[in-house]
Design a protein around this motif. Structure first.
Motif, short mmCIF file in Angstrom:
data_model
loop_
_atom_site.label_atom_id
_atom_site.label_comp_id
_atom_site.label_asym_id
_atom_site.label_seq_id
_atom_site.Cartn_x
_atom_site.Cartn_y
_atom_site.Cartn_z
N ALA A 1 10.98 3.88 -2.12
CA ALA A 1 12.18 3.31 -1.50
C ALA A 1 13.43 4.04 -1.99
CB ALA A 1 12.27 1.82 -1.83
N ALA A 2 13.47 4.36 -3.28
CA ALA A 2 14.62 5.08 -3.83
C ALA A 2 14.73 6.47 -3.21
CB ALA A 2 14.51 5.18 -5.34
N LEU A 3 13.60 7.14 -3.04
CA LEU A 3 13.62 8.47 -2.44
C LEU A 3 14.09 8.41 -0.98
CD1 LEU A 3 10.34 9.98 -3.93
CD2 LEU A 3 12.69 10.55 -4.55
N LEU A 4 13.66 7.37 -0.26
CA LEU A 4 14.12 7.22 1.12
C LEU A 4 15.62 6.98 1.17
CD1 LEU A 4 13.63 6.92 4.15
CD2 LEU A 4 13.11 4.49 3.76
N ILE A 5 16.11 6.11 0.30
CA ILE A 5 17.56 5.87 0.23
C ILE A 5 18.29 7.16 -0.12
CG2 ILE A 5 19.36 4.63 -1.02
CD1 ILE A 5 17.32 2.34 -1.38
N TRP B 1 0.80 -1.22 0.00
CA TRP B 1 0.00 0.00 0.00
C TRP B 1 0.84 1.27 0.00
CZ3 TRP B 1 0.08 3.73 3.87
CH2 TRP B 1 0.78 3.40 5.03
N PHE B 2 2.13 1.15 0.41
CA PHE B 2 2.94 2.36 0.48
C PHE B 2 4.29 2.21 -0.22
CE2 PHE B 2 6.08 5.15 2.52
CZ PHE B 2 5.45 6.38 2.36
N TRP B 3 5.02 1.13 0.07
CA TRP B 3 6.39 1.03 -0.40
C TRP B 3 6.45 0.60 -1.86
CZ3 TRP B 3 9.75 3.75 1.78
CH2 TRP B 3 9.77 3.92 3.16
N THR B 4 6.74 1.57 -2.71
CA THR B 4 6.99 1.33 -4.12
C THR B 4 8.50 1.48 -4.36
OG1 THR B 4 6.74 3.67 -4.69
CG2 THR B 4 4.74 2.30 -4.71
N PRO B 5 9.02 1.00 -5.49
CA PRO B 5 10.44 1.22 -5.77
C PRO B 5 10.82 2.70 -5.74
CG PRO B 5 9.57 -0.43 -7.24
CD PRO B 5 8.39 0.11 -6.49
N LEU B 6 9.92 3.57 -6.24
CA LEU B 6 10.24 5.00 -6.24
C LEU B 6 10.35 5.54 -4.82
CD1 LEU B 6 10.63 7.74 -7.51
CD2 LEU B 6 8.15 7.93 -7.78
#
Length: 520
Positions: free
Chosen positions: A65-69, A58-63
């Motif tokens: 995750a990439a922004l968090l990294i 519902w929340f964690w998409t690759p995008l």
């Protein structure tokens, strides 16, 4: 759901590319084909299983995750520069910036943003391009100076200086934490520069389409940690990346506007018009390219006209071009490497103060144009039309390699387009690591041998290693252009995710037609 070590996610071994098992719109799973991603995934449950529920969180998409990294990497980058914004009590309660004993080089935290606050007279509140001053006043080398950056970058600095001065005023009233104006200026600038890099990550993830995890690799780049806040170059990478995204989404006028804005921040985004032109010639879409080029040039001209047309700022506007023309070969250029190791005096020989190295300027321009002609030949001669990112990488790399200046933060220009051009994580990580490590001998060299710094030979040795790494990536890109079956993007059934109108377009002009190698 993930599979255990030794099980197959596809039809063969662990980590083997299994293109047949992916649907036409399914994301590429990096743990299947990238050994680096496969090993890195071990603490998080291992490689993705064949029946894993992908894309349903519902929340964690690759995008995201990439922004968090990216946020984590940018935070590390800020902490790497933090030693250079430390303050100390100089007596009588007077705070000063602690750059004593070459701290900026010893701690390897140097950032142009800090000295430019006073060097560009931003601390005096004057308007850029209208404010002038004299360097070396009273000496034979006295000369008049203005803001030396292109318009958008110069105005970005002025805007942040005004915000910093407003912050200090509110801090004096007890409303905000206090600090030296230059420290507040650096932190405000770093905030916007970090936001620009996150925009770069977002744009690359959207452009890559079926390979969104490649954007996470951009976020993790060692070059980001070292150079995101060395200068103001993430502004240009954001404009360039969003411009390529607009082109990929078949919005040529918007792409031109964004590339024009990027060119008004740093010149390099305008270079991307070249690869688009030769690919549009090959596919017969020159009218589309013309719309992009007109929009880019008009936007660049409109932004610069705001400073060029008023008489009070016209001379200041030309400072960027004058400074670049008068500069000699920088320490990290290939020309300085050759001069140092051979004893050669250079194309122009010894120059008087203020004299422009005309021959060097002509040589660098000629070499870059020759490289661009070679890229055009490759684009028209290759058995299959190259992808936009492949040619863009070759052109920007050619500029950096042939230019008389390669400031360390310029390497950020290559990061987004490199990941789009050749999404092979191991070679990319090797180049990024080598390039980032050049920062250490650079700082030791600038410290000076008298302060136990590094001799120039060692620093230039690392410069050569960086150049070789970039050349190796260029060779890999060219190899995959001539062997499209080896291109990881095309292995998964795509033509050119960044191509826009070029994606899937037939050839209209080629120099030598032959049957393309089959894409397996």
């Amino acid at each position: 759901m993930s599979v255990e070590e030794g099980e197959s996610p596809g039809s063969g071994q662990v980590g083997t590319d299994d293109t047949a098992s992916l649907g036409p719109r399914e994301r590429v799973r990096p743990t299947w084909g990238e050994s680096l991603a496969r090993h890195a995934s071990a603490p998080f449950g291992g490689i993705t299983g064949r029946h894993a529920a992908v894309g349903r969180h519902w929340f964690w998409t690759p995008l995201r995750a990439a922004l968090l990294i990216g946020v984590v990497a940018l935070t590390l980058g800020w902490f790497a520069k933090a030693p250079c914004i430390q303050q100390y009590d100089a007596g009588n309660g007077q705070l000063e910036l602690d750059w004593r004993s070459g701290r900026q080089f010893v701690a390897m935290c140097y950032s142009d943003i800090v000295p430019l606050y006073s060097a560009e007279r931003l601390d005096q509140g004057g308007f850029p391009y209208a404010t002038s001053w004299f360097d070396d006043e009273g000496k034979p080398t006295q000369h008049e100076r203005f803001m030396e950056y292109p318009v958008i970058t110069g105005m970005f600095q002025w805007f942040n200086a005004k915000l910093a001065q407003g912050w200090v005023s509110l801090a004096a009233a007890g409303w905000l934490p206090s600090g030296l104006p230059v420290v507040v200026y650096f932190d405000i600038s770093a905030f916007w520069l970090a936001l620009a890099w996150l925009v770069t990550i977002w744009a690359v993830a959207r452009t890559a389409r079926r390979r969104p995890w490649d954007a996470a690799f951009i976020a993790l780049s060692p070059l980001v940690i070292v150079h995101a806040f060395t200068n103001f170059d993430t502004l240009a990478t954001a404009f360039a990346a969003v411009g390529l995204l607009a082109w990929a989404r078949k919005q040529p006028v918007l792409a031109g506007i964004l590339l024009g804005l990027g060119g008004a921040a740093k010149l390099y985004p305008l270079f991307l018009l070249g690869p688009l032109l030769v690919l549009c010639i090959r596919s017969g879409h020159t009218k589309v390219w013309l719309r992009t080029a007109v929009a880019a040039v008009a936007t660049w001209a409109a932004v610069n006209a705001t400073i060029f047309l008023p008489e009070a700022t016209r001379r200041g506007w030309g400072e960027f071009f004058r400074r670049n023309s008068d500069r000699g070969a920088d320490p990290d250029s290939i020309y300085n490497v050759i001069m140092h190791f051979t004893g050669w005096s250079g194309f122009d020989g010894p120059l008087a103060f203020g004299e422009s190295p005309m021959i060097l300027n002509l040589v660098t321009a000629a070499l870059f144009l020759l490289c661009c002609a070679g890229v055009a030949f490759i684009a028209w001669h290759a058995p299959m039309r190259p992808r936009v990112a492949q040619l863009a990488f070759l052109v920007v790399a050619a500029f950096l390699l042939t230019n008389k200046v390669w400031s360390p933060q310029y390497s950020l220009w290559l990061v987004p387009i490199a990941v789009l051009a050749v999404p092979r994580w191991k070679p990319l990580l090797a180049w990024m690591t080598i390039d980032a490590l050049v920062w250490a001998p650079r700082m030791a060299y600038y410290l000076g041998e008298g302060q136990k710094g590094l001799p120039e030979d060692w620093f230039l040795g690392f410069v050569v290693a960086r150049d070789v790494a970039v050349l190796a990536l260029c060779a890999l890109v060219i190899y995959e252009i001539y062997h499209p079956a080896r291109d990881l993007v095309r292995q998964y059934g795509e033509d050119d995710p960044a191509g826009g109108v070029l994606d899937g377009a037939p050839d209209r002009f080629v120099l030598h037609r032959r049957t393309p190698a089959p894409v397996e």
